[in-house]
Every structure is written in structure tokens, then in C-alpha cells.
Design a protein around this motif. Structure first.
Motif, PDB file in Angstrom:
ATOM      1  N   ILE A  27      -2.148  -1.168  -3.748  1.00  0.00           N
ATOM      2  CA  ILE A  27      -2.992  -2.219  -4.294  1.00  0.00           C
ATOM      3  C   ILE A  27      -4.311  -2.337  -3.776  1.00  0.00           C
ATOM      4  CG2 ILE A  27      -2.974  -4.836  -4.405  1.00  0.00           C
ATOM      5  CD1 ILE A  27       0.090  -4.815  -4.166  1.00  0.00           C
ATOM      6  N   CYS A  46      -1.880   4.301 -10.941  1.00  0.00           N
ATOM      7  CA  CYS A  46      -0.877   3.228 -12.120  1.00  0.00           C
ATOM      8  C   CYS A  46      -0.360   4.343 -12.871  1.00  0.00           C
ATOM      9  CB  CYS A  46      -1.959   2.585 -12.919  1.00  0.00           C
ATOM     10  SG  CYS A  46      -2.946   1.313 -12.318  1.00  0.00           S
ATOM     11  N   ASN A 121      -1.627 -12.571  -8.520  1.00  0.00           N
ATOM     12  CA  ASN A 121      -1.297 -11.528  -9.084  1.00  0.00           C
ATOM     13  C   ASN A 121       0.241 -11.267  -8.964  1.00  0.00           C
ATOM     14  OD1 ASN A 121      -4.183 -10.601 -10.286  1.00  0.00           O
ATOM     15  ND2 ASN A 121      -4.434 -10.220  -7.941  1.00  0.00           N
ATOM     16  N   PHE A 123       2.486  -7.984  -8.886  1.00  0.00           N
ATOM     17  CA  PHE A 123       2.396  -6.424  -9.157  1.00  0.00           C
ATOM     18  C   PHE A 123       3.795  -6.006  -8.851  1.00  0.00           C
ATOM     19  CE2 PHE A 123      -1.835  -6.838  -7.324  1.00  0.00           C
ATOM     20  CZ  PHE A 123      -2.665  -5.995  -8.201  1.00  0.00           C
ATOM     21  N   ILE A 134       1.589   1.637  -9.852  1.00  0.00           N
ATOM     22  CA  ILE A 134       1.819   0.202 -10.153  1.00  0.00           C
ATOM     23  C   ILE A 134       2.444   0.331 -11.756  1.00  0.00           C
ATOM     24  CG2 ILE A 134       0.434  -1.858 -10.940  1.00  0.00           C
ATOM     25  CD1 ILE A 134      -1.570  -1.094  -8.845  1.00  0.00           C
ATOM     26  N   LEU A 137       1.574  -5.461 -14.080  1.00  0.00           N
ATOM     27  CA  LEU A 137       0.586  -6.300 -13.586  1.00  0.00           C
ATOM     28  C   LEU A 137       0.506  -7.515 -14.421  1.00  0.00           C
ATOM     29  CD1 LEU A 137      -1.502  -7.386 -11.369  1.00  0.00           C
ATOM     30  CD2 LEU A 137      -3.096  -5.885 -12.638  1.00  0.00           C
TER      31      LEU A 137
END
Length: 143
Positions: A27, A46, A121, A123, A134, A137
Motif C-alpha cells: 500500500i 495492482c 480506504n 484495500f 491490490i 480499492l
């Protein structure tokens, strides 16, 4: 017997803590890329199937929106150089179960040094062979 039990508890405790640290570092890498407007860095952590969603809250009503990864990367790359922004993460609450992790990160968002909005946020990450990615999100935004 007592030493073996203690050793197992320590091993699992450190293993869980190491997982949390890896998730947090992923993150943090996201935000390093975000603040630098570096889409290559962001893409590196990601999933290609990334889902991006937001919930904007205001007295006029709440709004749920989605953005494709392509739209997100284009918007990041086209922010004018004179616009400075910072998302300050206030804390991390990370939970890990095998190859899935969830991180809850309250934040404050500043544009050119002025508080724009704040929220949280959420995640969701998936552990691939080469590390945490990720996959989802979603954030809240309120003035």
C-alpha cells in the motif's frame, strides 16, 4: 512441551506480523507512485483486474462511482505539474487470511497544502507468486 508450544505461537505470530508488513509495504508503494504520478509504479502492485470505487458523502446526497483502471491511470498521468497533492494515511488495520488481505486506512487528502476531503480506504489484496497485488480499492470521501 511448553517450549514447543511457545515456539509455535511465536512462529505464527511473527509470520502474521510479516504478512501485515508486506501488505502495508504494498500500500505504501501504491501511494509512493500515486504522489509521484508514476503509473508504472502503481501498476506494478495492482492487479490487471483492479476494481476502483468511491463513495462521496455530502449534505446534498451520497454518490457511488466506479472508475476503470485505464481511466485512473490516464487521470494520474494528466494532473498538471503545479498541482501538488498528498493523501496522508492516518493508520493501518490489516487482516490476512492465507492469500487474501484487507486493509482499512483512514486518510486526509490535501491539494496544494489545503485539506480537500477525508475518509477511509478499504484495500483488498491477493497474494500472487511475486507478492501482494491490490485487486479492489474503495474509498469514502467527505468534506
Amino acid at each position: 512441551m511448553r517450549n514447543t508450544l511457545f515456539s509455535l505461537l511465536m512462529l505464527f505470530g511473527f509470520s502474521g506480523q510479516a504478512q501485515n508488513i508486506e501488505v502495508q509495504k504494498t500500500i505504501e508503494t501504491f501511494f509512493e507512485g500515486f504522489h509521484a504520478k508514476d503509473t508504472v509504479k502503481i501498476k506494478s502492485i495492482c492487479s490487471e483486474k483492479l476494481i476502483l470505487q468511491s463513495i462521496s458523502e455530502s449534505p446534498k446526497g451520497n454518490k457511488f462511482s466506479e472508475e476503470s483502471p485505464k481511466e485512473f491511470y490516464v487521470s494520474m498521468a494528466t494532473i498538471p505539474a503545479e498541482v501538488k497533492f498528498e493523501e496522508k494515511i492516518l493508520s493501518y488495520n490489516i487482516q490476512v487470511d492465507g492469500t487474501m488481505a484487507h486493509a482499512w486506512t483512514p486518510y486526509e487528502f490535501y491539494i496544494n497544502g489545503k485539506l480537500s476531503h477525508k475518509g477511509v480506504n478499504a484495500f483488498t489484496l491477493f497474494k500472487e507468486a511475486n507478492g501482494w497485488k491490490i485487486v479492489h480499492l474503495i474509498d469514502t470521501r467527505r468534506k
